[in-house]
Design an enzyme around this catalytic site. Structure first.
Site, PDB file in Angstrom:
ATOM      1  N   HIS A  53      42.569  58.864  36.867  1.00 20.39           N
ATOM      2  CA  HIS A  53      41.897  59.014  38.164  1.00 20.39           C
ATOM      3  C   HIS A  53      42.850  59.683  39.152  1.00 20.39           C
ATOM      4  O   HIS A  53      44.038  59.837  38.865  1.00 20.39           O
ATOM      5  CB  HIS A  53      41.430  57.652  38.702  1.00 20.39           C
ATOM      6  CG  HIS A  53      42.507  56.629  38.817  1.00 20.39           C
ATOM      7  ND1 HIS A  53      43.474  56.670  39.777  1.00 20.39           N
ATOM      8  CD2 HIS A  53      42.796  55.543  38.062  1.00 20.39           C
ATOM      9  CE1 HIS A  53      44.291  55.658  39.629  1.00 20.39           C
ATOM     10  NE2 HIS A  53      43.906  54.953  38.575  1.00 20.39           N
TER      11      HIS A  53
HETATM   12  P1  TYD Z   1      42.633  50.908  37.997  1.00 15.81           P
HETATM   13  O1  TYD Z   1      43.237  51.412  39.259  1.00 15.81           O
HETATM   14  O2  TYD Z   1      41.506  51.717  37.414  1.00 15.81           O
HETATM   15  O3  TYD Z   1      43.752  50.731  36.888  1.00 15.81           O
HETATM   16  P2  TYD Z   1      44.707  51.821  36.163  1.00 15.81           P
HETATM   17  O4  TYD Z   1      44.667  53.046  36.960  1.00 15.81           O
HETATM   18  O5  TYD Z   1      46.045  51.176  36.169  1.00 15.81           O
HETATM   19  O6  TYD Z   1      44.227  52.019  34.770  1.00 15.81           O
HETATM   20  O7  TYD Z   1      42.153  49.411  38.221  1.00 15.81           O
HETATM   21  C1  TYD Z   1      41.670  48.613  37.172  1.00 15.81           C
HETATM   22  C2  TYD Z   1      40.829  47.499  37.777  1.00 15.81           C
HETATM   23  O8  TYD Z   1      41.621  46.656  38.609  1.00 15.81           O
HETATM   24  C3  TYD Z   1      39.687  48.024  38.637  1.00 15.81           C
HETATM   25  O9  TYD Z   1      38.536  47.223  38.361  1.00 15.81           O
HETATM   26  C4  TYD Z   1      40.132  47.765  40.049  1.00 15.81           C
HETATM   27  C5  TYD Z   1      41.083  46.597  39.920  1.00 15.81           C
HETATM   28  N1  TYD Z   1      42.175  46.668  40.889  1.00 15.81           N
HETATM   29  C6  TYD Z   1      42.189  45.807  41.973  1.00 15.81           C
HETATM   30  O10 TYD Z   1      41.298  44.973  42.160  1.00 15.81           O
HETATM   31  N2  TYD Z   1      43.237  45.877  42.848  1.00 15.81           N
HETATM   32  C7  TYD Z   1      44.252  46.767  42.694  1.00 15.81           C
HETATM   33  O11 TYD Z   1      45.204  46.804  43.522  1.00 15.81           O
HETATM   34  C8  TYD Z   1      44.201  47.670  41.578  1.00 15.81           C
HETATM   35  C9  TYD Z   1      45.286  48.691  41.355  1.00 15.81           C
HETATM   36  C10 TYD Z   1      43.160  47.583  40.713  1.00 15.81           C
END
Ligand code: TYD
Length: 136
Positions: A53
């Site tokens: 992303h």
């Molecule tokens: P995401 O940012 O997509 O993870 P990565 O980029 O590390 O693969 O987040 C994964 C899940 O966690 C998504 O459902 C949102 C949640 N999340 C939070 O609730 N708070 C946060 O600070 C972060 C980074 C993610």
């Protein structure tokens, strides 16, 4: 100018000591932003990929607290891969870069210091939407 030009490896202070080394991070000094949030990835299974992303307004400093992993940054036309494996180096990631994290070693811990609290509205989770936004 590409957002990739703003990416940098931040050399964090390291106080070496026979009792164990110490590194510290002060928001606004070692990060070009005030730290609003800290999160970390851990227990990552072998072969897993995270990220996938871009962020509209969020800036981050990514640190390998333990083990190692790669961060691939993409500005929509050029990709740059960074291998992080030292807890005294931080990778500064500005806004509007597509990122993927992979190649996690066993026991890797990825700590992220972020300029804002979690906001799903700040994400581009679809690569084509991200590319479209770059054109606007
Ligand atoms: P995401 O940012 O997509 O993870 P990565 O980029 O590390 O693969 O987040 C994964 C899940 O966690 C998504 O459902 C949102 C949640 N999340 C939070 O609730 N708070 C946060 O600070 C972060 C980074 C993610």
């Amino acid at each position: 100018m590409s957002q990739l030009d703003q990416v940098k490896i931040v050399d964090l202070p390291k106080i070496t000591d026979p009792r164990g080394n110490l590194t510290f991070i002060e928001g606004g000094d070692h990060t070009p932003f005030d730290i609003q949030r800290v999160y970390y990835l851990y227990d990552v299974p072998g072969g897993a990929e995270r990220g996938g992303h871009a962020h509209k307004g969020l800036q981050q400093l990514i640190i390998a607290m333990s083990g190692s992993f790669d961060v691939v940054l993409n500005d929509g036309s050029t990709k740059q891969r960074f291998h992080l494996k030292r807890s005294y180096f931080g990778l500064y990631v500005p806004t509007m870069l597509w990122r993927e994290l992979d190649n996690f070693s066993s026991g890797a811990v990825c700590m992220v210091l972020a300029s804002n609290k979690y906001d799903e509205e700040d994400y581009y989770r679809n690569y084509n939407d991200y590319l479209q936004a770059l054109k606007n």
